[in-house]
Scaffold this active site. Structure first.
Site, short mmCIF file in Angstrom:
data_model
loop_
_atom_site.label_atom_id
_atom_site.label_comp_id
_atom_site.label_asym_id
_atom_site.label_seq_id
_atom_site.Cartn_x
_atom_site.Cartn_y
_atom_site.Cartn_z
N HIS A 132 0.85 -1.18 0.00
CA HIS A 132 0.00 0.00 0.00
C HIS A 132 0.89 1.24 0.00
CE1 HIS A 132 -4.07 -1.46 0.10
NE2 HIS A 132 -3.78 -2.33 1.07
N ASP A 162 -0.10 7.08 -3.53
CA ASP A 162 -1.27 6.78 -4.37
C ASP A 162 -1.56 7.87 -5.39
OD1 ASP A 162 -1.84 4.31 -3.33
OD2 ASP A 162 -3.39 5.00 -1.97
#
Length: 383
Positions: A132, A162
């Site tokens: 992540h 992200d």
């Protein structure tokens, strides 16, 4: 007014294999700029792609397809035949096993730009591992540098990996590939890896390190809470304000407004006194409520701004004047960006449910009504 009144990406078609985080963000950016984005969901949708992602999926048509079937994969390949690009966010090798990898899709359209969004990239010993944002920015060296002296690293939401190092990187790569394809260069695969994007974001700090101006001790650098004149301070009423008075004219004006002592004014870059000067500045700012400081610094050249919550940002006069936020079906959200002179921003459309446009998209592809019915009856598509 300059240029065309049409959105800059009018006429561009993107196929998006629905994912979470950076892939949908790239799709949102492209759709906001006028591209037609067709999102291919799994039947029933992805619960993780619903929670907190509705704005990221705005302004799309939604087709629900079972990619684990050959007929479903064929739908995607037919979509690619008339598209400029495709966005895919699977782990390396998954798209190939489903029959929608680069070779499969580019066989249908040699000019297709196939955008692959991953954390670790398409190659390397960690390519197939899960991860992540927090893991990607850790490996890229960004997380280590963020935080205060003597304290643990502070994850900056999931903005750096992200979105900044991921979705933005993919969007830029897609546009570069489409430009090259339209110039006759043919299609290509975009390997957009968050570790690459985050590393690129850290370019200036690699420069500082090469020049001996950046060490591994967190919270000691000018832009990383080390400098007392580039930090946040608590106000009397428990709010926070940001100070970024680096350059001499800004610093001197700040000192004038807050009536800081000469010892602080004249020794801004004396790092040996930064901790003590921070206490002096904190005490001076702590005499005021945030609203009082807003008035005190209004119109000044001090690089000051209040630290606003998301709820407060919407009502700030600068945002209201610029139209930074829009409300769509009762949901306040960022307006499309960037802006183009002479071109009105697109008006985002609220997210549609997975499969809401399955039948109309297939009809546009040339599927006959009985073919669409057969695909629906067999569960290949959902609506």
């Amino acid at each position: 007014m300059t240029g065309s009144p049409r959105p800059p990406l009018d006429g561009v078609r993107i196929i998006e294999l629905a994912g979470i985080g950076p892939g949908p963000f790239a799709g949102m950016m492209l759709a906001d700029l006028g591209a037609e984005v067709i999102c291919v969901d799994r039947p029933g949708g992805n619960s993780w792609a619903v929670q907190g992602h509705s704005i990221l999926f705005r302004s799309r048509r939604h087709l629900a397809v079972d990619l684990k079937t050959e007929a479903g994969a064929d739908v995607v390949r037919r979509l690619c035949a008339g598209a400029d690009g495709l966005i895919e966010t699977f782990r390396p090798g998954v798209a190939e096993r489903l029959g929608v990898g680069p070779e499969d899709c580019m066989a249908a359209n040699p000019d297709l730009v196939y955008g692959r969004m991953t954390g670790w990239g398409q190659s390397g010993p960690m390519a197939s591992m899960p991860g992540h944002d927090i893991n990607y920015i850790a490996l890229a060296g960004a997380l280590h540098a963020i935080g205060r002296k003597g304290e643990p690293p502070v994850p900056p939401l999931n903005l750096v990996g992200d979105f900044g190092g991921g979705g933005m990187l993919l969007g830029m790569g897609m546009l570069a590939g489409i430009l090259a394809a339209r110039a006759g260069g043919g299609g290509r695969v975009v390997d957009a890896a968050m570790i690459d994007g985050v590393s690129a974001l850290m370019a200036m700090f690699h420069t500082y390190r090469a020049e001996g101006l950046f060490t591994d001790e967190r919270g000691t650098h000018m832009l990383g809470t080390g400098a007392f004149f580039y930090d946040v301070y608590r106000t009397r009423d428990g709010q926070w304000v940001s100070i970024g008075a680096i350059e001499a004219p800004f610093w001197q004006e700040l000192c004038d407004i807050l009536e800081l002592p000469d010892e602080v004014r004249d020794n801004q870059f004396d790092t040996t006194n930064w901790d003590e000067f921070r206490r002096v500045l904190a005490a001076r700012i702590g005499r005021y409520d945030r609203a009082e400081l807003d008035k005190l610094f209004l119109g000044s050249n001090t690089c000051y701004a209040p630290v606003l919550s998301l709820a407060e940002t919407v009502d700030h006069p600068h945002h209201r004047e610029r139209g930074t936020f829009v409300e769509i079906d009762g949901v306040v959200q960022p307006a499309p960006a960037p802006r183009f002179d002479g071109v009105a921003p697109t008006t985002p459309r609220t997210r549609r449910s997975p499969g809401a446009d399955s039948r109309s998209v297939l009809a546009d592809l040339g599927y006959a009504a009985d073919e669409v019915a057969a695909l629906a009856d067999s569960g290949v598509i959902a609506d």
